[in-house]
Design a protein around this motif. Structure first.
Motif, PDB file in Angstrom:
ATOM      1  N   GLU A 160       2.411   1.558  -3.349  1.00 22.26           N
ATOM      2  CA  GLU A 160       1.385   1.988  -4.302  1.00 22.26           C
ATOM      3  C   GLU A 160       1.139   3.483  -4.180  1.00 22.26           C
ATOM      4  OE1 GLU A 160      -1.471   1.924  -7.255  1.00 22.26           O
ATOM      5  OE2 GLU A 160      -0.062   0.357  -6.703  1.00 22.26           O
ATOM      6  N   LYS A 161       1.067   3.995  -2.933  1.00 20.53           N
ATOM      7  CA  LYS A 161       0.860   5.432  -2.734  1.00 20.53           C
ATOM      8  C   LYS A 161       2.039   6.221  -3.292  1.00 20.53           C
ATOM      9  CE  LYS A 161      -2.154   5.091   1.318  1.00 20.53           C
ATOM     10  NZ  LYS A 161      -2.280   5.308   2.760  1.00 20.53           N
ATOM     11  N   ASP A 162       3.275   5.746  -3.002  1.00 24.53           N
ATOM     12  CA  ASP A 162       4.466   6.424  -3.539  1.00 24.53           C
ATOM     13  C   ASP A 162       4.464   6.394  -5.062  1.00 24.53           C
ATOM     14  OD1 ASP A 162       5.302   6.965  -0.988  1.00 24.53           O
ATOM     15  OD2 ASP A 162       6.802   5.340  -0.906  1.00 24.53           O
TER      16      ASP A 162
ATOM     17  N   GLN B 264       1.889   6.138  -6.984  1.00 25.01           N
ATOM     18  CA  GLN B 264       0.816   7.017  -7.452  1.00 25.01           C
ATOM     19  C   GLN B 264       1.284   8.472  -7.424  1.00 25.01           C
ATOM     20  OE1 GLN B 264      -2.043   6.115  -8.794  1.00 25.01           O
ATOM     21  NE2 GLN B 264      -2.690   8.217  -9.137  1.00 25.01           N
ATOM     22  N   LYS B 265       1.986   8.876  -6.342  1.00 21.64           N
ATOM     23  CA  LYS B 265       2.503  10.250  -6.259  1.00 21.64           C
ATOM     24  C   LYS B 265       3.514  10.490  -7.372  1.00 21.64           C
ATOM     25  CE  LYS B 265       1.891  10.864  -1.278  1.00 21.64           C
ATOM     26  NZ  LYS B 265       2.579  10.960   0.014  1.00 21.64           N
TER      27      LYS B 265
ATOM     28  N   GLU C  49       0.824  -1.200   0.000  1.00 21.61           N
ATOM     29  CA  GLU C  49       0.000   0.000   0.000  1.00 21.61           C
ATOM     30  C   GLU C  49       0.860   1.252   0.000  1.00 21.61           C
ATOM     31  OE1 GLU C  49      -2.761  -0.098   3.236  1.00 21.61           O
ATOM     32  OE2 GLU C  49      -3.811  -1.873   2.475  1.00 21.61           O
ATOM     33  N   VAL C  50       1.919   1.275   0.824  1.00 16.40           N
ATOM     34  CA  VAL C  50       2.825   2.433   0.868  1.00 16.40           C
ATOM     35  C   VAL C  50       3.516   2.601  -0.482  1.00 16.40           C
ATOM     36  CG1 VAL C  50       4.955   3.309   1.905  1.00 16.40           C
ATOM     37  CG2 VAL C  50       3.162   2.358   3.367  1.00 16.40           C
TER      38      VAL C  50
END
Length: 183
Positions: free
Chosen positions: A65-67, A69-70, A62-63
């Protein structure tokens, strides 16, 4: 009794069992059911460990994926800015190209006009050259003829003033005639 119409009699199963004797006692079975405290907790603990590892991997995913995505959003923003800058640059370069093509067209027209002028000047120079060649070629002849004309005019003037040239030969007239025959 016996085998079908063969005359052989087979002993019956009851008789065979009687001859063998009593069957042996059954084998011993497992002990009575008891809960195993140490052995079962190891398997449960392994499952719990797998669950914790899976949860940890899911959090990392998840982390990540967030990175990602950013990073993707930043890249898309930069790409949009670059596309806008490229579009502006392309528009400017197309304008410059149009200006250069216009200048080139006017220069080509000026070149054609200048070539026509040059052709006219060259034609004029060639005619002057031909005239100069003719003047150089016949300079001596014309100089001699002019000298003869001047001499004749002077004599005519003298005659008008009363001089008599009827019996005198002049060497100038013979030289002019000889010179003209040579050419």
């Amino acid at each position: 009794g016996g085998i079908a119409n063969t005359g052989i009699e087979a002993p019956s199963l009851v008789q065979l069992r009687a001859k063998r004797g009593a069957p042996p006692p059954p084998p011993e079975t497992f002990d009575a059911y008891t809960t195993k405290s140490g052995e079962s907790t190891g398997v449960v603990e392994m499952i719990n460990l797998l669950i914790r590892d899976l949860e940890k991997d899911m959090q990392e995913a998840e982390v990540e994926e967030k990175d990602s995505q950013k990073d993707y959003e930043v890249m898309m923003k930069e790409s949009a800015e670059k596309r806008a800058a490229d579009a502006t640059s392309l528009t400017q370069k197309e304008g410059q190209k149009a200006d250069v093509e216009t200048d080139m067209q006017s220069n080509l027209e000026a070149k054609a006009s200048t070539k026509k002028e040059l052709y006219g000047v060259e034609k004029y120079v060639m005619s002057l050259h031909e005239e100069c060649d003719w003047l150089l070629k016949y300079h001596e002849t014309r100089k001699t003829a002019r000298a003869g004309e001047i001499d004749s005019l002077n004599k005519a003037k003298d005659v008008l003033n009363g001089a008599d040239y009827s019996f005198v030969q002049t060497g100038v007239a013979h030289r002019v005639l000889r010179h003209m025959r040579r050419r």
